[in-house]
Motif scaffolding. Structure first.
Motif, PDB file in Angstrom:
ATOM      1  N   GLU A  35       0.706  -1.272  -0.098  1.00  0.00           N
ATOM      2  CA  GLU A  35       0.128   0.017   0.063  1.00  0.00           C
ATOM      3  C   GLU A  35       0.868   1.247  -0.214  1.00  0.00           C
ATOM      4  OE1 GLU A  35      -0.199  -2.237   2.203  1.00  0.00           O
ATOM      5  OE2 GLU A  35      -2.165  -3.208   1.956  1.00  0.00           O
ATOM      6  N   GLY A  36       0.330   2.411  -0.823  1.00  0.00           N
ATOM      7  CA  GLY A  36       0.900   3.691  -0.692  1.00  0.00           C
ATOM      8  C   GLY A  36       2.014   3.588  -1.612  1.00  0.00           C
ATOM      9  N   TRP A  37       2.822   4.895  -1.436  1.00  0.00           N
ATOM     10  CA  TRP A  37       4.148   5.161  -2.174  1.00  0.00           C
ATOM     11  C   TRP A  37       5.152   5.443  -1.395  1.00  0.00           C
ATOM     12  CZ3 TRP A  37       3.854   2.978  -6.722  1.00  0.00           C
ATOM     13  CH2 TRP A  37       2.464   3.065  -7.278  1.00  0.00           C
ATOM     14  N   ASP A  38       5.332   4.786  -0.177  1.00  0.00           N
ATOM     15  CA  ASP A  38       6.638   4.782   0.678  1.00  0.00           C
ATOM     16  C   ASP A  38       7.443   4.001   0.256  1.00  0.00           C
ATOM     17  OD1 ASP A  38       8.498   5.212   2.619  1.00  0.00           O
ATOM     18  OD2 ASP A  38       7.085   4.566   4.360  1.00  0.00           O
ATOM     19  N   PHE A  39       8.628   4.273  -0.350  1.00  0.00           N
ATOM     20  CA  PHE A  39       9.797   3.337  -0.718  1.00  0.00           C
ATOM     21  C   PHE A  39      10.891   3.424   0.209  1.00  0.00           C
ATOM     22  CE2 PHE A  39       6.988   4.164  -4.617  1.00  0.00           C
ATOM     23  CZ  PHE A  39       7.207   3.126  -5.319  1.00  0.00           C
ATOM     24  N   SER A  40      10.577   3.484   1.507  1.00  0.00           N
ATOM     25  CA  SER A  40      11.587   3.632   2.446  1.00  0.00           C
ATOM     26  C   SER A  40      12.037   2.109   2.507  1.00  0.00           C
ATOM     27  CB  SER A  40      11.247   4.411   3.809  1.00  0.00           C
ATOM     28  OG  SER A  40      10.175   3.382   4.371  1.00  0.00           O
ATOM     29  N   TRP A 101      -7.376   2.749  -5.729  1.00  0.00           N
ATOM     30  CA  TRP A 101      -7.125   1.634  -5.025  1.00  0.00           C
ATOM     31  C   TRP A 101      -7.780   1.630  -3.521  1.00  0.00           C
ATOM     32  CZ3 TRP A 101      -2.214  -1.193  -2.953  1.00  0.00           C
ATOM     33  CH2 TRP A 101      -2.493  -2.387  -2.923  1.00  0.00           C
ATOM     34  N   PRO A 102      -8.515   0.866  -3.012  1.00  0.00           N
ATOM     35  CA  PRO A 102      -8.970   1.014  -1.932  1.00  0.00           C
ATOM     36  C   PRO A 102      -8.020   0.813  -0.752  1.00  0.00           C
ATOM     37  CG  PRO A 102     -10.576  -0.479  -3.155  1.00  0.00           C
ATOM     38  CD  PRO A 102      -9.391  -0.030  -4.101  1.00  0.00           C
ATOM     39  N   ASN A 104      -5.191   2.073  -0.893  1.00  0.00           N
ATOM     40  CA  ASN A 104      -4.343   3.410  -0.540  1.00  0.00           C
ATOM     41  C   ASN A 104      -5.411   4.586  -0.121  1.00  0.00           C
ATOM     42  OD1 ASN A 104      -1.984   2.531  -1.439  1.00  0.00           O
ATOM     43  ND2 ASN A 104      -2.271   3.121  -3.595  1.00  0.00           N
ATOM     44  N   VAL A 105      -6.665   4.287  -0.491  1.00  0.00           N
ATOM     45  CA  VAL A 105      -7.741   5.524  -0.115  1.00  0.00           C
ATOM     46  C   VAL A 105      -7.635   5.449   1.413  1.00  0.00           C
ATOM     47  CG1 VAL A 105     -10.127   5.964   0.001  1.00  0.00           C
ATOM     48  CG2 VAL A 105      -9.317   5.146  -2.012  1.00  0.00           C
ATOM     49  N   ALA A 106      -7.646   4.274   2.076  1.00  0.00           N
ATOM     50  CA  ALA A 106      -7.860   4.218   3.546  1.00  0.00           C
ATOM     51  C   ALA A 106      -6.239   4.690   4.045  1.00  0.00           C
ATOM     52  CB  ALA A 106      -7.993   2.570   3.918  1.00  0.00           C
ATOM     53  N   LYS A 107      -5.367   4.321   3.653  1.00  0.00           N
ATOM     54  CA  LYS A 107      -3.921   4.744   3.951  1.00  0.00           C
ATOM     55  C   LYS A 107      -3.760   6.322   3.969  1.00  0.00           C
ATOM     56  CE  LYS A 107       0.776   3.964   4.062  1.00  0.00           C
ATOM     57  NZ  LYS A 107       2.152   2.972   3.240  1.00  0.00           N
ATOM     58  N   ALA A 108      -4.119   6.850   2.510  1.00  0.00           N
ATOM     59  CA  ALA A 108      -4.201   8.252   2.429  1.00  0.00           C
ATOM     60  C   ALA A 108      -5.243   9.129   3.427  1.00  0.00           C
ATOM     61  CB  ALA A 108      -4.499   8.583   1.109  1.00  0.00           C
ATOM     62  N   THR A 109      -6.325   8.696   3.444  1.00  0.00           N
ATOM     63  CA  THR A 109      -7.247   9.093   4.418  1.00  0.00           C
ATOM     64  C   THR A 109      -6.551   9.356   6.033  1.00  0.00           C
ATOM     65  OG1 THR A 109      -9.000   8.579   3.215  1.00  0.00           O
ATOM     66  CG2 THR A 109      -9.666   9.274   5.580  1.00  0.00           C
ATOM     67  N   ALA A 110      -6.039   8.253   6.341  1.00  0.00           N
ATOM     68  CA  ALA A 110      -5.413   8.239   7.858  1.00  0.00           C
ATOM     69  C   ALA A 110      -4.290   9.419   7.831  1.00  0.00           C
ATOM     70  CB  ALA A 110      -5.048   6.795   8.179  1.00  0.00           C
ATOM     71  N   LEU A 111      -3.498   9.358   6.583  1.00  0.00           N
ATOM     72  CA  LEU A 111      -2.419  10.067   6.548  1.00  0.00           C
ATOM     73  C   LEU A 111      -2.674  11.827   6.531  1.00  0.00           C
ATOM     74  CD1 LEU A 111       0.725  10.400   6.737  1.00  0.00           C
ATOM     75  CD2 LEU A 111       0.687   9.990   4.386  1.00  0.00           C
ATOM     76  N   LEU A 112      -3.702  11.938   5.551  1.00  0.00           N
ATOM     77  CA  LEU A 112      -3.804  13.242   5.110  1.00  0.00           C
ATOM     78  C   LEU A 112      -4.908  14.106   6.019  1.00  0.00           C
ATOM     79  CD1 LEU A 112      -3.650  12.823   1.228  1.00  0.00           C
ATOM     80  CD2 LEU A 112      -1.845  13.988   2.771  1.00  0.00           C
ATOM     81  N   ARG A 113      -5.924  13.375   6.649  1.00  0.00           N
ATOM     82  CA  ARG A 113      -6.925  14.179   7.269  1.00  0.00           C
ATOM     83  C   ARG A 113      -6.471  14.878   8.342  1.00  0.00           C
ATOM     84  NH1 ARG A 113     -12.335  10.856  10.342  1.00  0.00           N
ATOM     85  NH2 ARG A 113     -13.221  12.911  11.120  1.00  0.00           N
ATOM     86  N   PRO A 114      -5.464  14.536   9.058  1.00  0.00           N
ATOM     87  CA  PRO A 114      -4.860  15.561  10.027  1.00  0.00           C
ATOM     88  C   PRO A 114      -4.441  16.743   9.593  1.00  0.00           C
ATOM     89  CG  PRO A 114      -3.973  13.530  10.771  1.00  0.00           C
ATOM     90  CD  PRO A 114      -4.540  13.424   9.422  1.00  0.00           C
ATOM     91  N   ARG A 115      -4.144  16.994   8.198  1.00  0.00           N
ATOM     92  CA  ARG A 115      -4.050  18.172   7.719  1.00  0.00           C
ATOM     93  C   ARG A 115      -5.000  18.800   6.734  1.00  0.00           C
ATOM     94  NH1 ARG A 115       1.351  19.058   7.343  1.00  0.00           N
ATOM     95  NH2 ARG A 115       2.816  17.247   7.409  1.00  0.00           N
ATOM     96  N   GLY A 116      -6.372  18.327   7.216  1.00  0.00           N
ATOM     97  CA  GLY A 116      -7.418  18.723   6.712  1.00  0.00           C
ATOM     98  C   GLY A 116      -7.654  18.462   5.065  1.00  0.00           C
TER      99      GLY A 116
END
Length: 276
Positions: A35-40, A101-102, A104-116
């Protein structure tokens, strides 16, 4: 080549050790979440040179000057999250992101919601669920297939599309290792000249368009497996089971010759919607 010593049992023990290493690497690459685009996770296992323009920081500067921004195909939201953090406290009053992609939707929502930021579930090939001229800035990092008419529609006159695209035949050394030689026209629709023409046909003026070819290195077979599971369009239908013989051969090649080298292609789009 060093002279070989010992009995057959010694050789068998060495073979077993090498085989275990290969199988463990396969299992490791197959177990990493995609999930996501974190390549660390690739740190120390694979490298890719970065484009000279520094997309994320350049996008941050654009976001700092925008009032309403849209991030298309945000993935897990990692790039937008970084750019908004770099743009603070002058981030847009309204920022929206789309993702199809569902997981990613969940992951992005959790990450970006605190930024509004509102994350909207929207298939990448569907019309954008926004009003005409809703945004003065649209950004995107590695969109699958830019929908130029829709991008132009949601931009206000004078608004900007700023994005980093994947170019033609990107990482094709790895793709063709598994699929064999592909026709020269494969992925030609990603050529920057073709995309420029499509953008202009939709009513956008291309202000800047730059392209670079960048070196990549894969240092172990786990990195190859994870990359192909994560970037699913590279080798469609890729599974460890289906490609195990080729994976084993590549593992042995990396062990004996060093990293597998490929090249990514990237281009930077800076386009503006024409004013009436």
């Amino acid at each position: 080549m060093a002279e070989q010593h010992g009995t057959t049992d010694h050789g068998t023990t060495k073979d077993v050790r090498q085989r275990r290493g290969f199988e463990e690497l396969l299992a490791e690459g197959a177990a990493v979440p995609t999930e996501g685009w974190d390549f660390s996770w690739f740190e120390g296992r694979a490298t890719e040179a970065r484009p000279s323009w520094g997309y994320a920081r350049s996008a941050a500067a654009r976001l700092a000057a925008a009032t309403a921004a849209l991030d298309l195909q945000t993935g897990g939201g990692e790039v937008l999250d970084f750019a908004l953090g770099a743009a603070a406290p002058k981030a847009p009053a309204l920022t929206v992101a789309t993702e199809g992609w569902p997981p990613n939707v969940a992951k992005a929502t959790a990450l970006l919601r605190p930024r509004g930021v509102a994350v909207v579930a929207s298939p990448q090939d569907a019309p954008l669920p926004f009003a005409d001229a809703a945004f003065d800035l649209v950004v995107s990092r590695h969109p699958v297939d830019p929908n130029w008419p829709e991008i132009a529609r949601v931009l206000e006159p004078g608004g900007t599309y700023f994005a980093q695209h994947v170019g033609p035949r990107s990482v094709f050394e790895l793709v063709e290792y598994f699929l064999g030689p592909l026709p020269p026209e494969t992925s030609a629709d990603r050529h920057p000249d073709r995309e420029r023409a499509a953008a202009e046909a939709a009513g956008l003026e291309v202000v800047d368009l730059r392209a670079e070819r960048l070196r990549m290195e894969f240092h172990d077979i786990a990195a190859v497996v994870h990359f192909l599971r994560k970037v699913v369009w590279m080798v469609p239908g890729f599974t460890v089971e289906a490609y195990q013989p080729r994976l084993r051969a590549l593992h042995e090649q990396i062990e004996s010759e060093g990293p597998f080298v490929a090249h990514s292609t990237r281009h930077l789009f800076d386009a503006r919607k024409s004013k009436p």
